[in-house]
Scaffold this motif. Structure first.
Motif, mmCIF file in Angstrom:
data_model
loop_
_atom_site.group_PDB
_atom_site.id
_atom_site.type_symbol
_atom_site.label_atom_id
_atom_site.label_comp_id
_atom_site.label_asym_id
_atom_site.label_seq_id
_atom_site.Cartn_x
_atom_site.Cartn_y
_atom_site.Cartn_z
ATOM 1 N N SER A 196 5.544 4.411 7.388
ATOM 2 C CA SER A 196 4.891 5.104 8.499
ATOM 3 C C SER A 196 3.481 5.550 8.126
ATOM 4 O O SER A 196 3.301 6.261 7.133
ATOM 5 C CB SER A 196 5.708 6.330 8.917
ATOM 6 N N PRO A 197 2.476 5.185 8.917
ATOM 7 C CA PRO A 197 1.109 5.641 8.609
ATOM 8 C C PRO A 197 0.932 7.146 8.748
ATOM 9 O O PRO A 197 -0.028 7.706 8.233
ATOM 10 C CB PRO A 197 0.247 4.877 9.628
ATOM 11 N N LYS A 198 1.868 7.817 9.427
ATOM 12 C CA LYS A 198 1.801 9.268 9.602
ATOM 13 C C LYS A 198 2.631 10.021 8.563
ATOM 14 O O LYS A 198 2.765 11.240 8.639
ATOM 15 C CB LYS A 198 2.249 9.641 11.014
ATOM 16 N N SER A 199 3.173 9.304 7.602
ATOM 17 C CA SER A 199 3.993 9.931 6.570
ATOM 18 C C SER A 199 3.165 10.912 5.743
ATOM 19 O O SER A 199 1.994 10.658 5.442
ATOM 20 C CB SER A 199 4.569 8.859 5.638
ATOM 21 N N PRO A 200 3.742 12.056 5.359
ATOM 22 C CA PRO A 200 3.026 13.007 4.496
ATOM 23 C C PRO A 200 2.703 12.453 3.111
ATOM 24 O O PRO A 200 1.961 13.082 2.355
ATOM 25 C CB PRO A 200 3.991 14.201 4.412
ATOM 26 N N LEU A 201 3.238 11.293 2.798
ATOM 27 C CA LEU A 201 2.890 10.650 1.524
ATOM 28 C C LEU A 201 1.433 10.214 1.485
ATOM 29 O O LEU A 201 0.858 10.052 0.404
ATOM 30 C CB LEU A 201 3.764 9.407 1.315
ATOM 31 N N PHE A 202 0.820 10.016 2.672
ATOM 32 C CA PHE A 202 -0.486 9.375 2.747
ATOM 33 C C PHE A 202 -1.543 10.287 3.367
ATOM 34 O O PHE A 202 -1.245 11.150 4.188
ATOM 35 C CB PHE A 202 -0.384 8.084 3.565
ATOM 36 N N ARG A 203 -2.798 10.050 2.962
ATOM 37 C CA ARG A 203 -3.926 10.732 3.570
ATOM 38 C C ARG A 203 -4.294 10.026 4.871
ATOM 39 O O ARG A 203 -3.956 8.860 5.082
ATOM 40 C CB ARG A 203 -5.119 10.717 2.610
ATOM 41 N N SER A 204 -5.011 10.745 5.725
ATOM 42 C CA SER A 204 -5.375 10.174 7.016
ATOM 43 C C SER A 204 -6.236 8.921 6.864
ATOM 44 O O SER A 204 -6.127 7.983 7.661
ATOM 45 C CB SER A 204 -6.108 11.216 7.867
ATOM 46 N N ASN A 205 -7.084 8.871 5.818
ATOM 47 C CA ASN A 205 -7.944 7.698 5.639
ATOM 48 C C ASN A 205 -7.212 6.517 5.006
ATOM 49 O O ASN A 205 -7.814 5.469 4.753
ATOM 50 C CB ASN A 205 -9.184 8.059 4.810
ATOM 51 N N GLU A 206 -5.919 6.676 4.737
ATOM 52 C CA GLU A 206 -5.122 5.588 4.172
ATOM 53 C C GLU A 206 -4.206 4.946 5.216
ATOM 54 O O GLU A 206 -3.473 4.014 4.911
ATOM 55 C CB GLU A 206 -4.279 6.111 3.002
ATOM 56 N N HIS A 211 0.822 -1.211 0.000
ATOM 57 C CA HIS A 211 0.000 0.000 0.000
ATOM 58 C C HIS A 211 0.856 1.262 0.000
ATOM 59 O O HIS A 211 0.510 2.247 -0.658
ATOM 60 C CB HIS A 211 -0.950 0.003 1.198
ATOM 61 N N GLY A 212 1.959 1.247 0.741
ATOM 62 C CA GLY A 212 2.842 2.415 0.724
ATOM 63 C C GLY A 212 3.349 2.703 -0.668
ATOM 64 O O GLY A 212 3.327 3.851 -1.141
ATOM 65 N N TRP A 213 3.808 1.646 -1.357
ATOM 66 C CA TRP A 213 4.257 1.819 -2.741
ATOM 67 C C TRP A 213 3.088 2.217 -3.637
ATOM 68 O O TRP A 213 3.218 3.110 -4.484
ATOM 69 C CB TRP A 213 4.875 0.510 -3.250
ATOM 70 N N ARG A 214 1.959 1.544 -3.486
ATOM 71 C CA ARG A 214 0.800 1.805 -4.358
ATOM 72 C C ARG A 214 0.398 3.280 -4.320
ATOM 73 O O ARG A 214 0.136 3.892 -5.368
ATOM 74 C CB ARG A 214 -0.385 0.940 -3.916
ATOM 75 N N ILE A 215 0.383 3.858 -3.143
ATOM 76 C CA ILE A 215 -0.085 5.238 -2.999
ATOM 77 C C ILE A 215 0.920 6.226 -3.571
ATOM 78 O O ILE A 215 0.552 7.158 -4.300
ATOM 79 C CB ILE A 215 -0.394 5.527 -1.524
ATOM 80 N N SER A 216 2.204 6.053 -3.276
ATOM 81 C CA SER A 216 3.189 6.974 -3.840
ATOM 82 C C SER A 216 3.293 6.798 -5.352
ATOM 83 O O SER A 216 3.506 7.760 -6.092
ATOM 84 C CB SER A 216 4.554 6.781 -3.180
ATOM 85 N N HIS A 217 3.103 5.564 -5.828
ATOM 86 C CA HIS A 217 3.130 5.323 -7.272
ATOM 87 C C HIS A 217 1.922 5.953 -7.950
ATOM 88 O O HIS A 217 2.018 6.422 -9.091
ATOM 89 C CB HIS A 217 3.162 3.816 -7.534
#
Length: 351
Positions: free
Chosen positions: A184-194, A117-123
Motif C-alpha cells: 500500500s502506498p499509504k502504509s506507515p512504512l513509507f514516506r509520502s515521497n516514496e 520498493h516496498g521491501w527495499r524501504i522496510s529493509h
C-alpha cells in the motif's frame, strides 16, 4: 525478572568499551570492496536466470514425479538466490546506477512475488536500526509482557512455524510495530515521497499475479502447483530460515534507548556456514560485514570479513554449527526479552 547481561570476551559490551569506531572498521577494508562491478553483478543475475530457465526446461521435458522433488528444491533454492541479487539492488551494491538497480531489482523480485520498493524501504529501516528493540524492523525480540498477551495463532507463526512467516509479514508487518502493508502506498512504512515507488512495485506484483492466474487457467491448477507454487514455498522457507538465523541467537545482544547506536547494533548479527549453498545463494550468510557496510557487493563480503576480523576480535560472531541444529536451538532458546533494561538477551520458552 532480572535482565541478563552477557558479552563477547571479558569486557561489558557497551558504548565506551568498543575499542574501535566505524571509521576504523572501514579503514581496515580494502577500497575495492566498496566498488561494485556492473559486469560481475549482471553475470550473477544472468547466471541465476539461466539456471532457473534450465530447470524449468528439464522439468517440463521429463514431466516425472521422480524428478519433481529434486526440481522443487533446486528451483526454490534458485528463487532464493535470485532474491539475493535483488537484495544487492536494494542496497545499491549491485551497481552505482539507480536506474539499473531498480530495473534488476524488479526483474529479480517480481517473479517471486516480492514488491521490490516496498521491501527495499522496510529493509532500509532494518539496517538503520539493527539491534534496537524499539525500532528494528525484522526478527526483533518481543518484550515479555507482549509475549504473554500473544494468542495461539500469533505465537504459532512467530515461534513454532517461523519458516512460513514472510508472506504474512508483507501484508501485516511484524507484531508490535502496528499496521504496515508492503503493497500500500499509504502504509506507515513509507514516506509520502516514496508512494510512487510503491505503486510501481505493487503494479508489477499485480501483473505477475495475473500472469500466474492465466497460467493456472491455461495449463491447469496442478501445473501451477508443480511449476510455481511448490518452488515458491521452498523459497519462502529459505528466506525465513536465513533471515531468522541472521539475528536470532541467545548470545546476541539487543539494546534500548541510549545504549544503542549504529555500530553496536550492526554487530548484533552472526555469520553462518551454509556449506555447499554459500556460493549458490551468494554468500548471504556472511552477514556481519554486510550489516556494518551494506554497500559492499555480495562477491566482496568474504574479503571484507577477513579484513575486519582481526580488528573486531571477540565482537565478531560466527557459527559453523549445522544450520538445522542452529535453527532448532534458537527456536527453543529465543522467545522474548525482559520488559526493562537497555542491554538484553533472549530468554527461552516458558514452561
Amino acid at each position: 525478572m532480572q535482565t541478563t547481561v552477557r558479552s563477547p570476551g571479558s569486557s561489558e559490551f557497551s558504548r565506551q568499551d568498543l575499542p574501535f569506531t566505524l571509521k576504523d572498521v572501514k579503514a581496515a577494508i580494502p577500497e575495492y570492496c566498496f566498488q561494485p562491478s556492473v559486469f560481475r553483478s549482471l553475470a550473477y543475475f544472468f547466471l541465476d536466470i539461466g539456471i532457473i530457465a534450465g530447470l524449468y526446461a528439464i522439468a517440463a521435458y521429463l514431466d516425472s514425479w521422480f524428478f519433481y522433488p529434486i526440481f522443487w528444491f533446486a528451483q526454490g533454492t534458485m528463487f532464493w538466490a535470485l532474491f539475493v541479487v535483488g537484495h544487492d539492488c536494494g542496497h545499491g551494491s549491485f551497481s552505482k546506477s539507480k536506474f539499473l538497480n531498480n530495473l534488476i531489482g524488479h526483474l529479480s523480485h517480481t517473479p517471486i512475488l516480492v514488491p521490490f520498493h516496498g521491501w527495499r524501504i522496510s529493509h532500509r529501516t532494518h539496517h538503520a536500526n539493527t539491534g534496537n528493540v524499539d525500532t528494528d524492523e525484522s526478527w526483533y525480540p518481543i518484550p515479555e509482557s507482549k509475549y504473554d498477551q500473544m494468542g495461539f495463532a500469533e505465537k504459532f507463526v512467530r515461534f513454532y512455524a517461523p519458516l512460513i512467516a514472510y508472506p504474512i509479514y508483507l501484508f501485516k508487518r511484524s507484531p508490535g510495530r502496528g499496521p504496515g502493508s508492503h503493497f500500500s502506498p499509504k502504509s506507515p512504512l513509507f514516506r509520502s515521497n516514496e508512494r510512487n515507488d510503491i505503486i510501481v512495485s505493487t503494479g508489477a506484483i499485480l501483473a505477475m499475479v495475473a500472469f500466474l492466474g492465466w497460467f493456472a487457467v491455461q495449463f491447469g491448477f496442478l501445473a501451477f502447483v508443480k511449476f510455481y507454487f511448490v518452488p515458491y514455498v521452498i523459497f519462502v522457507i529459505w528466506l525465513d530460515l536465513v533471515t531468522y538465523l541472521h539475528h536470532t541467537e541467545d548470545d546476541i545482544p539487543w539494546y534500548r534507548g541510549d545504549d544503542w547506536y549504529y555500530l553496536k547494533g550492526a554487530l548484533s548479527t552472526i555469520d553462518r556456514d551454509y556449506g555447499i549453498f554459500n556460493e549458490i545463494h551468494h554468500n548471504i550468510g556472511t552477514h556481519v560485514a554486510h550489516h556494518i557496510f551494506h554497500t559492499i557487493p555480495h562477491y566482496y563480503l568474504k574479503d571484507a570479513t577477513e579484513a575486519i576480523k582481526p580488528l573486531l576480535g571477540d565482537y565478531y560472531r560466527v557459527s559453523h554449527a549445522p544450520i538445522w541444529r542452529s535453527f532448532f536451538k534458537s527456536q527453543k532458546a529465543c522467545h522474548y526479552i525482559a520488559d526493562q533494561g537497555s542491554h538484553l538477551y533472549y530468554q527461552p520458552e516458558k514452561k
